[in-house]
Motif scaffolding. Structure first.
Motif, PDB file in Angstrom:
ATOM      1  N   ILE A  56       0.847  -1.199   0.000  1.00  0.00           N
ATOM      2  CA  ILE A  56       0.000   0.000   0.000  1.00  0.00           C
ATOM      3  C   ILE A  56       0.880   1.246   0.000  1.00  0.00           C
ATOM      4  CG2 ILE A  56      -1.661   1.294   1.413  1.00  0.00           C
ATOM      5  CD1 ILE A  56      -2.497  -1.558   2.501  1.00  0.00           C
ATOM      6  N   ASP A  57       2.021   1.104   0.655  1.00  0.00           N
ATOM      7  CA  ASP A  57       2.890   2.236   0.923  1.00  0.00           C
ATOM      8  C   ASP A  57       3.788   2.586  -0.258  1.00  0.00           C
ATOM      9  OD1 ASP A  57       3.466   4.061   2.949  1.00  0.00           O
ATOM     10  OD2 ASP A  57       5.425   3.116   3.263  1.00  0.00           O
ATOM     11  N   ARG A  58       3.762   1.759  -1.324  1.00  0.00           N
ATOM     12  CA  ARG A  58       4.834   1.925  -2.308  1.00  0.00           C
ATOM     13  C   ARG A  58       4.733   3.222  -3.083  1.00  0.00           C
ATOM     14  NH1 ARG A  58       3.269  -2.374  -7.029  1.00  0.00           N
ATOM     15  NH2 ARG A  58       1.063  -1.906  -6.959  1.00  0.00           N
ATOM     16  N   SER A  59       3.570   3.872  -3.079  1.00  0.00           N
ATOM     17  CA  SER A  59       3.452   5.136  -3.794  1.00  0.00           C
ATOM     18  C   SER A  59       3.928   6.313  -2.937  1.00  0.00           C
ATOM     19  CB  SER A  59       2.004   5.358  -4.208  1.00  0.00           C
ATOM     20  OG  SER A  59       1.193   5.265  -3.066  1.00  0.00           O
ATOM     21  N   THR A  60       4.283   6.026  -1.686  1.00  0.00           N
ATOM     22  CA  THR A  60       4.714   7.097  -0.801  1.00  0.00           C
ATOM     23  C   THR A  60       6.032   7.700  -1.298  1.00  0.00           C
ATOM     24  OG1 THR A  60       3.826   5.756   0.955  1.00  0.00           O
ATOM     25  CG2 THR A  60       5.090   7.669   1.613  1.00  0.00           C
ATOM     26  N   ILE A  61       6.078   8.994  -1.221  1.00  0.00           N
ATOM     27  CA  ILE A  61       7.299   9.665  -1.668  1.00  0.00           C
ATOM     28  C   ILE A  61       8.144  10.027  -0.453  1.00  0.00           C
ATOM     29  CG2 ILE A  61       8.168  11.760  -2.773  1.00  0.00           C
ATOM     30  CD1 ILE A  61       5.415  11.602  -4.389  1.00  0.00           C
ATOM     31  N   VAL A  62       9.400   9.675  -0.519  1.00  0.00           N
ATOM     32  CA  VAL A  62      10.326   9.997   0.558  1.00  0.00           C
ATOM     33  C   VAL A  62      10.800  11.439   0.356  1.00  0.00           C
ATOM     34  CG1 VAL A  62      12.518   9.410   1.636  1.00  0.00           C
ATOM     35  CG2 VAL A  62      11.048   7.607   0.709  1.00  0.00           C
ATOM     36  N   ARG A  63      10.546  12.279   1.386  1.00  0.00           N
ATOM     37  CA  ARG A  63      10.928  13.701   1.265  1.00  0.00           C
ATOM     38  C   ARG A  63      12.227  13.933   2.042  1.00  0.00           C
ATOM     39  NH1 ARG A  63       6.980  17.614   0.462  1.00  0.00           N
ATOM     40  NH2 ARG A  63       7.671  18.759   2.313  1.00  0.00           N
ATOM     41  N   ILE A  64      13.179  14.498   1.317  1.00  0.00           N
ATOM     42  CA  ILE A  64      14.481  14.766   1.915  1.00  0.00           C
ATOM     43  C   ILE A  64      14.737  16.267   1.816  1.00  0.00           C
ATOM     44  CG2 ILE A  64      16.958  14.309   1.813  1.00  0.00           C
ATOM     45  CD1 ILE A  64      15.547  11.735   2.306  1.00  0.00           C
ATOM     46  N   GLY A  65      15.100  16.860   2.934  1.00  0.00           N
ATOM     47  CA  GLY A  65      15.459  18.276   2.915  1.00  0.00           C
ATOM     48  C   GLY A  65      16.922  18.458   2.531  1.00  0.00           C
ATOM     49  N   ILE A  66      17.210  19.413   1.727  1.00  0.00           N
ATOM     50  CA  ILE A  66      18.600  19.677   1.348  1.00  0.00           C
ATOM     51  C   ILE A  66      18.977  21.066   1.867  1.00  0.00           C
ATOM     52  CG2 ILE A  66      20.259  19.870  -0.558  1.00  0.00           C
ATOM     53  CD1 ILE A  66      19.000  17.109  -0.368  1.00  0.00           C
ATOM     54  N   VAL A  67      19.988  21.119   2.712  1.00  0.00           N
ATOM     55  CA  VAL A  67      20.393  22.387   3.321  1.00  0.00           C
ATOM     56  C   VAL A  67      21.826  22.704   2.901  1.00  0.00           C
ATOM     57  CG1 VAL A  67      20.773  23.609   5.500  1.00  0.00           C
ATOM     58  CG2 VAL A  67      18.926  21.931   5.302  1.00  0.00           C
ATOM     59  N   SER A  68      22.025  23.926   2.501  1.00  0.00           N
ATOM     60  CA  SER A  68      23.394  24.354   2.223  1.00  0.00           C
ATOM     61  C   SER A  68      23.443  25.868   2.278  1.00  0.00           C
ATOM     62  CB  SER A  68      23.857  23.871   0.855  1.00  0.00           C
ATOM     63  OG  SER A  68      25.164  24.345   0.630  1.00  0.00           O
ATOM     64  N   ALA A  69      24.575  26.377   2.743  1.00  0.00           N
ATOM     65  CA  ALA A  69      24.738  27.824   2.790  1.00  0.00           C
ATOM     66  C   ALA A  69      24.850  28.392   1.372  1.00  0.00           C
ATOM     67  CB  ALA A  69      25.976  28.187   3.606  1.00  0.00           C
ATOM     68  N   GLU A  70      25.343  27.571   0.435  1.00  0.00           N
ATOM     69  CA  GLU A  70      25.516  28.051  -0.941  1.00  0.00           C
ATOM     70  C   GLU A  70      24.361  27.557  -1.794  1.00  0.00           C
ATOM     71  OE1 GLU A  70      29.487  26.986  -2.356  1.00  0.00           O
ATOM     72  OE2 GLU A  70      30.010  26.670  -0.248  1.00  0.00           O
ATOM     73  N   GLY A 110      17.726  25.035  11.090  1.00  0.00           N
ATOM     74  CA  GLY A 110      16.784  24.884  12.212  1.00  0.00           C
ATOM     75  C   GLY A 110      15.426  24.405  11.723  1.00  0.00           C
ATOM     76  N   ALA A 111      14.923  24.992  10.666  1.00  0.00           N
ATOM     77  CA  ALA A 111      13.626  24.600  10.106  1.00  0.00           C
ATOM     78  C   ALA A 111      13.686  23.157   9.627  1.00  0.00           C
ATOM     79  CB  ALA A 111      13.230  25.517   8.963  1.00  0.00           C
ATOM     80  N   ALA A 112      14.836  22.804   9.024  1.00  0.00           N
ATOM     81  CA  ALA A 112      14.998  21.435   8.533  1.00  0.00           C
ATOM     82  C   ALA A 112      14.927  20.428   9.687  1.00  0.00           C
ATOM     83  CB  ALA A 112      16.344  21.313   7.814  1.00  0.00           C
ATOM     84  N   ALA A 113      15.615  20.758  10.789  1.00  0.00           N
ATOM     85  CA  ALA A 113      15.610  19.859  11.933  1.00  0.00           C
ATOM     86  C   ALA A 113      14.199  19.692  12.479  1.00  0.00           C
ATOM     87  CB  ALA A 113      16.530  20.404  13.027  1.00  0.00           C
ATOM     88  N   ARG A 114      13.451  20.771  12.513  1.00  0.00           N
ATOM     89  CA  ARG A 114      12.070  20.682  12.994  1.00  0.00           C
ATOM     90  C   ARG A 114      11.240  19.792  12.074  1.00  0.00           C
ATOM     91  NH1 ARG A 114      13.074  25.928  14.331  1.00  0.00           N
ATOM     92  NH2 ARG A 114      12.099  26.810  12.479  1.00  0.00           N
ATOM     93  N   GLY A 115      11.522  19.900  10.779  1.00  0.00           N
ATOM     94  CA  GLY A 115      10.810  19.062   9.799  1.00  0.00           C
ATOM     95  C   GLY A 115      11.063  17.583  10.035  1.00  0.00           C
ATOM     96  N   VAL A 116      12.309  17.271  10.396  1.00  0.00           N
ATOM     97  CA  VAL A 116      12.637  15.854  10.669  1.00  0.00           C
ATOM     98  C   VAL A 116      11.904  15.393  11.922  1.00  0.00           C
ATOM     99  CG1 VAL A 116      14.476  14.267  11.336  1.00  0.00           C
ATOM    100  CG2 VAL A 116      14.878  15.959   9.547  1.00  0.00           C
ATOM    101  N   ARG A 122      11.946  12.710   5.887  1.00  0.00           N
ATOM    102  CA  ARG A 122      12.602  11.491   6.339  1.00  0.00           C
ATOM    103  C   ARG A 122      13.990  11.807   6.860  1.00  0.00           C
ATOM    104  NH1 ARG A 122      11.241   6.304   4.805  1.00  0.00           N
ATOM    105  NH2 ARG A 122      13.027   5.344   5.789  1.00  0.00           N
ATOM    106  N   GLY A 123      14.587  12.888   6.276  1.00  0.00           N
ATOM    107  CA  GLY A 123      15.921  13.261   6.721  1.00  0.00           C
ATOM    108  C   GLY A 123      16.327  14.566   6.068  1.00  0.00           C
ATOM    109  N   VAL A 124      17.443  15.111   6.576  1.00  0.00           N
ATOM    110  CA  VAL A 124      17.956  16.361   6.014  1.00  0.00           C
ATOM    111  C   VAL A 124      19.414  16.137   5.656  1.00  0.00           C
ATOM    112  CG1 VAL A 124      18.545  18.739   6.525  1.00  0.00           C
ATOM    113  CG2 VAL A 124      16.377  17.783   7.333  1.00  0.00           C
TER     114      VAL A 124
END
Lengths: 436, 326
Positions: A56-70, A110-116, A122-124
């Motif tokens: 059932i879960d296979r359509s789930t999309i894994v969301r990953i945050g990408i953080v960088s100063a640049e 900080g926002a990314a950590a809160r999202g996790v 799923r991760g940042v």
């Protein structure tokens, strides 16, 4: 001059004879066979559930945050990650195929950590350029540091690092930060593993509770049946109460273990075959988390030990309760206090899974009647020293020995009392002169 | 050389179950242990079998305290019959023999032998609950003797048996005695006791009322029984004709019958005086018999109820206990 001191063929021999009779009597019944079959189906069904969930879960999309100063690095990384992780598999129609990974650009760590923490992500993945121009990646996740998602991200990050022109072919550094605290032999384990263990712990505690109660009632009704058919009068003059009790508990326990194995073996096979099965049913793909993480051999051994010790303690008392009634219909009523004790222990253990470290739970993990339940939760989701497990098991075994003496007396008195259920005072009076 | 029950006292709360129970059973005897329901028989048996501890007194077999003897010394047929209903007869009996330490093949042989002797060889492989009540009782009897005990203690072994099976059971008793076993049994069937037992005790309210060899017990009763039948020759008033004997010289008319009347007479009275009195009235006597009272009569006289009736129906106290030393 207790009954055991007599020169009958002895506890081991008569105990074995009685246990054998009891075992065969039980496993040969149709109800035993039918119940076992039903339970096998249920257990295999439960074991298959994770595959169904993933299906059932296979359509789930894994969301990953990408953080960088640049900002460049962010865009570039997402481009490469998308290319590596969201490649359309051979044979799939690009028009209908959905990307399994989504990447979210975030400027603020900080926002990314809160999202996790909130579970939105799923991760940042934090990307930064080191002073030697190489890339450093930090993956922050709520899962374990060696979980599949961490491995996938490490692999993909390596790709980003290799394709980065500015890095001058310095291999990227990759590290994982796990946000959870539970440990496994001092090594932190991930939140998902903790959750998985909590589920496992609940399942095992429920299993112990159900089987202790059911098999305990088997013992009680079996004693009551011997009493109501009056075969007891023959038994008690042929064997000592202790032989009868031990034989009964071992025989019924053996039948219970047989049912256990019959149920758990097919279920275990299904759990072990989870990967090939899911590959077969869902097609190839990232494996994902093992459904019952933490079901290791030592944990199974601990489960078995606490089941056996707990069963012996409860079954002896169920036997004593069964010896007090004249009719089988009254067993339920007399066994009620025992069922209440096991139910209370079970509730304490299950509701306490979140707070296994509390003093109350620690104390309850040593108290004989609750320890089979509570110690299991502590082993699975808490922090337990080996000596604590041994001490708890030791206390349980020692109290079974004490209960054996007590139950023999109750039994010796109870089996000869017919008619009205004896009042507690009649009973105590009779027990004082009984042959244990 | 005997089973000695020595001044047993046992109380269950306020109830005194045994109040100085005291008797002995000679080795190799068939012994009747008689008493109304609730007289203390089962409690005594349970103490001998070490299922209960007495408050006072001891029990010994051949000089050794019974609670030090191995369980296989005893064979016990309980008052309430019970077997595992779903097990086959053979499995069940081999199981019980095993508890007494009898090895499997020996047990199987013994069981088949006894099934044969009790005329139910085909029962071996049948489930117990498929057997008739009488046959279940035979199986129960085998359960009591399958381990070849020295002493066989049986509570009501004949109850529920038809005359044919009763006879088979008596044969089995004599067989056991022939093998040198000691048999103690309780029953409410006094004719069986008279036919089988050398010695008896009658117990009431936890103590022995009378005991000893059957002959002595009858003598010690202080009464004799006289049966008289008249040569009636057309008499119209029948048995009522002898009604005047009730009260004559302390005699009591216990059975006015059509063919003969029965009188119970105190020992001091000369039966010949009664015969003379009848002849003096001009009657012709066709039968005159002097006998000891039956055990049933002695039982009723001593205990105050019929054998088998519960003890709490006793209307008159049974008088001072009396023991005939054996």
């Amino acid at each position: 001059m207790s009954g055991a001191g007599r020169t009958s063929p002895g506890l081991r021999k008569n105990g074995a004879l009685i246990a054998r009779r009891e075992y065969l009597d039980r496993v040969r019944t149709r109800t035993f066979l039918a119940a076992t079959m039903v339970l096998v189906v249920v257990a295999v069904g439960l074991a298959l559930a994770p595959i169904a969930v993933r299906y059932i879960d296979r359509s789930t999309i894994v969301r990953i945050g990408i953080v960088s100063a640049e900002p460049d690095l962010r865009t570039k990384s997402i481009e490469v990650l998308d290319g590596i992780l969201n490649r359309v598999p051979d044979g799939s129609d690009p028009a209908t195929w959905r990307k399994p990974y989504a990447f979210v650009e975030l400027a603020d760590a900080g926002a990314a950590a809160r999202g996790v923490d909130a579970g939105d992500l799923r991760g940042v993945l934090t990307v930064s350029r080191a002073t030697d121009r190489g890339l450093d990646f930090t993956f922050r996740t709520s899962g374990a540091s060696d979980s599949t998602i961490s491995q996938v991200m490490q692999f993909a990050s390596f790709g980003v690092g290799v394709l980065d022109a500015g890095a001058q072919f310095r291999p990227p550094n990759f590290s994982v930060e796990s946000t959870t605290g539970a440990t496994d032999a001092g090594r932190p384990i991930g939140a998902q593993a903790t959750a998985s263990r909590a589920v496992l712990s609940t399942i095992l505690i429920i299993l112990i509770f159900i089987t202790l109660t059911i098999y305990g009632m088997w013992v009680a009704t079996s004693v009551a049946a011997e009493k109501s058919t009056r075969v007891m009068e023959l038994l008690i003059s042929a064997a000592t109460p202790r032989e009868l009790l031990v034989g009964k508990v071992v025989g019924v326990g053996g039948a219970g273990l047989t049912q256990y194995v019959a149920i758990l073996l097919p279920a275990a096979v299904v759990v072990l075959l989870q990967e090939p099965l899911s590959a077969l049913l869902l097609g190839p793909g990232p494996a994902g988390e093992a459904p019952l993480q933490g079901l290791t051999l030592p944990i199974l051994a601990a489960f078995l030990m606490f089941f056996v010790l707990g069963f012996v303690l409860y079954a002896l008392l169920y036997a004593a309760a069964g010896s007090l009634v004249s009719r089988q219909e009254d067993v339920q009523q007399l066994a009620l206090p025992l069922s209440l004790i096991s139910m209370a222990s079970y509730i304490i253990a299950v509701t306490g899974i979140g707070t296994v470290g509390s003093t109350f739970m620690v104390v309850m993990s040593f108290v004989p009647f609750s320890s089979p339940f509570v110690m299991l939760s502590r082993i699975l989701v808490g922090r337990v020293e080996p000596w604590e497990i041994l001490l708890s098991a030791g206390i349980l075994a020692a109290s079974s020995a004490v209960v054996l003496v007590l139950a023999s007396r109750i039994y010796a008195t109870g089996v000869l009392l017919y008619g009205q259920r004896p009042g507690i005072r009649d009973f105590l009076r009779a027990a004082r002169t009984a042959i244990g | 050389m005997a089973l000695v029950i020595d001044r047993l006292v046992k109380r269950f709360g306020p109830v005194v179950a045994l109040d100085g129970m005291d008797f002995r059973v000679e080795r190799g005897a068939i012994f009747g242990f008689l008493g109304a329901n609730g007289a203390g028989k089962t409690t005594t048996i349970r103490i001998v079998l070490d299922l209960l501890k007495p408050d006072e007194g001891t029990t010994t077999w051949l000089g050794r305290p019974t609670d030090e003897l191995p369980r296989r010394t005893w064979g016990y047929l309980p008052e309430e019959r019970g077997l595992y209903p779903r097990m086959t007869v053979l499995d069940q009996l081999v199981f019980f023999a095993g508890l007494y330490g009898v090895e499997r093949s020996n047990a199987t042989r013994t069981v088949r032998e006894w099934l044969e002797r009790l005329r139910i060889p085909s029962a071996a492989d049948r489930r117990t609950d498929e057997l008739s009540k009488g046959n279940q009782q035979k199986v129960q009897f085998i359960a009591a003797i399958v381990h070849d005990p020295e002493v066989l203690i049986m509570d009501e072994p004949f109850s529920g048996l038809d005359p044919v099976n009763s006879a088979i059971m008596r044969e089995a008793f004599l067989e056991m005695r022939g093998r040198g076993k000691t048999l103690v049994f309780s029953t409410h069937q006094m004719e069986t006791v008279e036919a089988l037992c050398e010695s008896i005790v009658i117990v009431d309210r936890g103590r022995v009322v009378v005991g000893g060899a059957v002959r002595e017990v009858k003598r010690a009763s202080g009464r004799q029984v006289i049966r008289i039948a008249l040569d009636e020759d057309g008499r119209a008033d029948g048995p009522d004709h002898l009604a005047w004997l009730d009260g004559f010289q302390g005699a009591r008319l216990t059975r006015p019958g059509a063919d003969y009347v029965e009188l119970t007479v105190p020992r001091g009275v000369d039966p010949q005086a009664i015969l003379r009195a009848v002849l003096d009235r001009g009657d012709r006597v066709a039968r005159f018999e002097i006998a000891d009272p039956s055990l049933e009569e002695i039982f009723i006289e001593r205990v105050g109820v019929r054998p088998g009736d519960p003890d709490d129906l006793v209307l008159t106290p049974s008088g001072t206990p009396e023991t005939v030393p054996s």
